[in-house]
Write a protein that holds these residues in place. Structure first.
Motif, PDB file in Angstrom:
ATOM      1  N   TYR A 199       0.861  -1.194   0.000  1.00 33.78           N
ATOM      2  CA  TYR A 199       0.000   0.000   0.000  1.00 33.78           C
ATOM      3  C   TYR A 199       0.889   1.234   0.000  1.00 33.78           C
ATOM      4  O   TYR A 199       1.814   1.335   0.813  1.00 33.78           O
ATOM      5  N   ASP A 200       0.630   2.185  -0.913  1.00 34.38           N
ATOM      6  CA  ASP A 200       1.290   3.482  -0.919  1.00 34.38           C
ATOM      7  C   ASP A 200       0.212   4.529  -0.656  1.00 34.38           C
ATOM      8  O   ASP A 200      -0.834   4.513  -1.322  1.00 34.38           O
ATOM      9  N   PHE A 201       0.469   5.392   0.309  1.00 38.17           N
ATOM     10  CA  PHE A 201      -0.544   6.404   0.609  1.00 38.17           C
ATOM     11  C   PHE A 201       0.124   7.668   1.132  1.00 38.17           C
ATOM     12  O   PHE A 201       1.297   7.647   1.541  1.00 38.17           O
ATOM     13  N   LEU A 202      -0.635   8.747   1.108  1.00 40.68           N
ATOM     14  CA  LEU A 202      -0.171  10.018   1.673  1.00 40.68           C
ATOM     15  C   LEU A 202      -0.888  10.245   2.996  1.00 40.68           C
ATOM     16  O   LEU A 202      -2.084   9.937   3.115  1.00 40.68           O
ATOM     17  N   CYS A 203      -0.161  10.755   3.975  1.00 41.33           N
ATOM     18  CA  CYS A 203      -0.825  11.087   5.235  1.00 41.33           C
ATOM     19  C   CYS A 203      -0.123  12.257   5.895  1.00 41.33           C
ATOM     20  O   CYS A 203       1.040  12.540   5.615  1.00 41.33           O
ATOM     21  N   GLU A 204      -0.873  12.927   6.763  1.00 41.98           N
ATOM     22  CA  GLU A 204      -0.278  14.005   7.555  1.00 41.98           C
ATOM     23  C   GLU A 204       0.500  13.382   8.713  1.00 41.98           C
ATOM     24  O   GLU A 204       0.111  12.309   9.206  1.00 41.98           O
ATOM     25  N   PRO A 205       1.558  14.053   9.160  1.00 41.71           N
ATOM     26  CA  PRO A 205       2.380  13.490  10.235  1.00 41.71           C
ATOM     27  C   PRO A 205       1.592  13.234  11.517  1.00 41.71           C
ATOM     28  O   PRO A 205       1.965  12.382  12.321  1.00 41.71           O
ATOM     29  N   ARG A 206       0.464  13.958  11.715  1.00 38.82           N
ATOM     30  CA  ARG A 206      -0.297  13.798  12.956  1.00 38.82           C
ATOM     31  C   ARG A 206      -1.316  12.656  12.899  1.00 38.82           C
ATOM     32  O   ARG A 206      -1.930  12.317  13.895  1.00 38.82           O
ATOM     33  N   GLN A 207      -1.515  12.082  11.729  1.00 43.70           N
ATOM     34  CA  GLN A 207      -2.612  11.099  11.599  1.00 43.70           C
ATOM     35  C   GLN A 207      -2.257   9.753  12.214  1.00 43.70           C
ATOM     36  O   GLN A 207      -1.145   9.241  12.021  1.00 43.70           O
ATOM     37  N   SER A 208      -3.225   9.190  12.924  1.00 47.04           N
ATOM     38  CA  SER A 208      -2.990   7.871  13.520  1.00 47.04           C
ATOM     39  C   SER A 208      -3.106   6.792  12.452  1.00 47.04           C
ATOM     40  O   SER A 208      -3.755   6.974  11.417  1.00 47.04           O
ATOM     41  N   LEU A 209      -2.485   5.661  12.762  1.00 44.87           N
ATOM     42  CA  LEU A 209      -2.591   4.518  11.859  1.00 44.87           C
ATOM     43  C   LEU A 209      -4.051   4.092  11.719  1.00 44.87           C
ATOM     44  O   LEU A 209      -4.504   3.767  10.624  1.00 44.87           O
ATOM     45  N   LEU A 210      -4.783   4.118  12.829  1.00 42.05           N
ATOM     46  CA  LEU A 210      -6.191   3.707  12.771  1.00 42.05           C
ATOM     47  C   LEU A 210      -6.975   4.601  11.817  1.00 42.05           C
ATOM     48  O   LEU A 210      -7.774   4.114  11.011  1.00 42.05           O
ATOM     49  N   GLU A 211      -6.747   5.897  11.923  1.00 40.92           N
ATOM     50  CA  GLU A 211      -7.453   6.839  11.058  1.00 40.92           C
ATOM     51  C   GLU A 211      -7.155   6.545   9.586  1.00 40.92           C
ATOM     52  O   GLU A 211      -8.059   6.515   8.751  1.00 40.92           O
ATOM     53  N   VAL A 212      -5.891   6.305   9.277  1.00 38.21           N
ATOM     54  CA  VAL A 212      -5.521   6.052   7.879  1.00 38.21           C
ATOM     55  C   VAL A 212      -6.093   4.708   7.415  1.00 38.21           C
ATOM     56  O   VAL A 212      -6.617   4.599   6.304  1.00 38.21           O
ATOM     57  N   LEU A 213      -5.996   3.689   8.267  1.00 39.16           N
ATOM     58  CA  LEU A 213      -6.550   2.384   7.871  1.00 39.16           C
ATOM     59  C   LEU A 213      -8.026   2.521   7.529  1.00 39.16           C
ATOM     60  O   LEU A 213      -8.485   2.051   6.486  1.00 39.16           O
ATOM     61  N   ARG A 214      -8.759   3.177   8.408  1.00 37.79           N
ATOM     62  CA  ARG A 214     -10.215   3.220   8.237  1.00 37.79           C
ATOM     63  C   ARG A 214     -10.643   4.238   7.172  1.00 37.79           C
ATOM     64  O   ARG A 214     -11.480   3.931   6.331  1.00 37.79           O
ATOM     65  N   ASP A 215     -10.070   5.447   7.227  1.00 38.20           N
ATOM     66  CA  ASP A 215     -10.602   6.532   6.395  1.00 38.20           C
ATOM     67  C   ASP A 215      -9.912   6.655   5.044  1.00 38.20           C
ATOM     68  O   ASP A 215     -10.527   7.082   4.075  1.00 38.20           O
ATOM     69  N   THR A 216      -8.635   6.298   4.983  1.00 41.87           N
ATOM     70  CA  THR A 216      -7.908   6.436   3.711  1.00 41.87           C
ATOM     71  C   THR A 216      -7.901   5.123   2.949  1.00 41.87           C
ATOM     72  O   THR A 216      -8.140   5.094   1.744  1.00 41.87           O
ATOM     73  N   LEU A 217      -7.618   4.034   3.653  1.00 38.12           N
ATOM     74  CA  LEU A 217      -7.458   2.748   2.965  1.00 38.12           C
ATOM     75  C   LEU A 217      -8.724   1.901   2.981  1.00 38.12           C
ATOM     76  O   LEU A 217      -8.750   0.813   2.408  1.00 38.12           O
ATOM     77  N   GLN A 218      -9.733   2.385   3.661  1.00 34.53           N
ATOM     78  CA  GLN A 218     -11.036   1.679   3.738  1.00 34.53           C
ATOM     79  C   GLN A 218     -10.910   0.283   4.346  1.00 34.53           C
ATOM     80  O   GLN A 218     -11.656  -0.635   3.999  1.00 34.53           O
ATOM     81  N   LEU A 219      -9.935   0.109   5.218  1.00 39.02           N
ATOM     82  CA  LEU A 219      -9.822  -1.149   5.962  1.00 39.02           C
ATOM     83  C   LEU A 219     -10.476  -0.886   7.319  1.00 39.02           C
ATOM     84  O   LEU A 219      -9.838  -0.446   8.272  1.00 39.02           O
ATOM     85  N   THR A 220     -11.759  -1.146   7.392  1.00 35.82           N
ATOM     86  CA  THR A 220     -12.543  -0.699   8.546  1.00 35.82           C
ATOM     87  C   THR A 220     -12.728  -1.787   9.606  1.00 35.82           C
ATOM     88  O   THR A 220     -13.531  -1.640  10.515  1.00 35.82           O
ATOM     89  N   GLY A 221     -11.984  -2.896   9.443  1.00 34.01           N
ATOM     90  CA  GLY A 221     -12.124  -3.982  10.427  1.00 34.01           C
ATOM     91  C   GLY A 221     -11.642  -3.590  11.808  1.00 34.01           C
ATOM     92  O   GLY A 221     -12.269  -3.924  12.821  1.00 34.01           O
ATOM     93  N   ALA A 222     -10.521  -2.888  11.897  1.00 34.38           N
ATOM     94  CA  ALA A 222     -10.041  -2.394  13.189  1.00 34.38           C
ATOM     95  C   ALA A 222     -11.007  -1.318  13.661  1.00 34.38           C
ATOM     96  O   ALA A 222     -11.341  -0.407  12.916  1.00 34.38           O
ATOM     97  N   LYS A 223     -11.460  -1.455  14.903  1.00 34.92           N
ATOM     98  CA  LYS A 223     -12.518  -0.558  15.387  1.00 34.92           C
ATOM     99  C   LYS A 223     -11.955   0.545  16.284  1.00 34.92           C
ATOM    100  O   LYS A 223     -10.937   0.366  16.947  1.00 34.92           O
ATOM    101  N   GLU A 224     -12.666   1.670  16.297  1.00 38.14           N
ATOM    102  CA  GLU A 224     -12.302   2.738  17.227  1.00 38.14           C
ATOM    103  C   GLU A 224     -13.201   2.641  18.450  1.00 38.14           C
ATOM    104  O   GLU A 224     -14.416   2.801  18.352  1.00 38.14           O
ATOM    105  N   GLY A 225     -12.586   2.325  19.581  1.00 36.49           N
ATOM    106  CA  GLY A 225     -13.331   2.313  20.840  1.00 36.49           C
ATOM    107  C   GLY A 225     -13.009   3.584  21.600  1.00 36.49           C
ATOM    108  O   GLY A 225     -13.717   4.583  21.518  1.00 36.49           O
ATOM    109  N   CYS A 226     -11.897   3.561  22.301  1.00 38.49           N
ATOM    110  CA  CYS A 226     -11.525   4.695  23.158  1.00 38.49           C
ATOM    111  C   CYS A 226     -10.712   5.756  22.426  1.00 38.49           C
ATOM    112  O   CYS A 226     -10.696   6.907  22.809  1.00 38.49           O
ATOM    113  N   ASN A 227      -9.976   5.335  21.398  1.00 39.69           N
ATOM    114  CA  ASN A 227      -9.057   6.211  20.657  1.00 39.69           C
ATOM    115  C   ASN A 227      -7.942   6.783  21.534  1.00 39.69           C
ATOM    116  O   ASN A 227      -7.390   7.832  21.238  1.00 39.69           O
TER     117      ASN A 227
END
Ligand code: FES
Ligand code: FES
Length: 184
Positions: A20-48
């Motif tokens: 996977y090649d993607f662009l992200c901001e230095p502040r973005q979490s891996l979870l955010e990128v997985l779910r929102d950029t790469l559409q891999l939504t299996g990992a869930k956000e509970g407490c963050n």
């Protein structure tokens, strides 16, 4: 302050065996990128904030809370998410045993538990109850309690110990069943 958006960084990583090649901001979490950029939504956000384990993924085989890992940190590394646990339409034995053992209710915690359990069984194929509870201590469930989850991981370990490696779910998928019926 200029108010300009921070420059994005180019990241390349392997997720579930695929590059996977993607662009992200230095502040973005891996979870955010997985779910929102790469559409891999299996990992869930509970407490963050690193407390519940719902967002667990494997980073070079080690379980991490993807909500407190920066996406830029995974450049050049290997990830496994819950989407990569099943094998060609066959549930992993851990997934199958969670189903058979009724080890989930709402399911929000389930991907994290299964990924964390896989990390354990990859290293320790036949763990004792205490080791399972210790390995899953960072994963919280608000619905089921933990006994069914622990029993299911133990059952998966026993099911997998037949050949010491990942054994596929012996039940065929619906498609395979249909194919078998058509061939009769
Ligand atoms: S969402 Fe990451 S630990 Fe809770
Ligand atoms: S099944 Fe609902 S939080 Fe675990």
């Amino acid at each position: 302050m200029s108010g300009k958006a921070p420059a994005k960084m180019a990241i390349s990583t392997t997720i579930n065996g695929q590059t996977y090649d993607f662009l992200c901001e230095p502040r973005q979490s891996l979870l955010e990128v997985l779910r929102d950029t790469l559409q891999l939504t299996g990992a869930k956000e509970g407490c963050n904030n690193g407390n519940c384990g719902a967002c667990t993924v494997l980073l070079d085989g080690e379980p991490v809370n993807s909500c407190i890992v920066l996406a830029v940190e995974v450049h050049g590394h290997e990830l496994t998410t819950i989407e990569g646990i099943a094998d060609k339409g066959h549930l992993h034995p851990i997934q199958q045993c969670f189903l058979e053992g009724a080890a989930l209710q709402c399911g929000i915690c389930t991907p994290g538990f299964i990924v964390a359990a896989k990390a354990l069984l990859d290293k320790k194929p036949n763990p004792g109850e205490e080791e399972i509870r210790f390995a899953l201590a960072g994963n919280l469930c608000r619905c089921t309690g933990y006994d069914k989850i622990v029993r299911s991981v133990k059952a998966a370990a026993e099911r997998m110990s037949g050949n010491g490696s990942l054994k596929q779910n012996p039940q065929p998928t619906q498609t395979s069943q249909q194919q078998a019926q058509q061939q009769q």
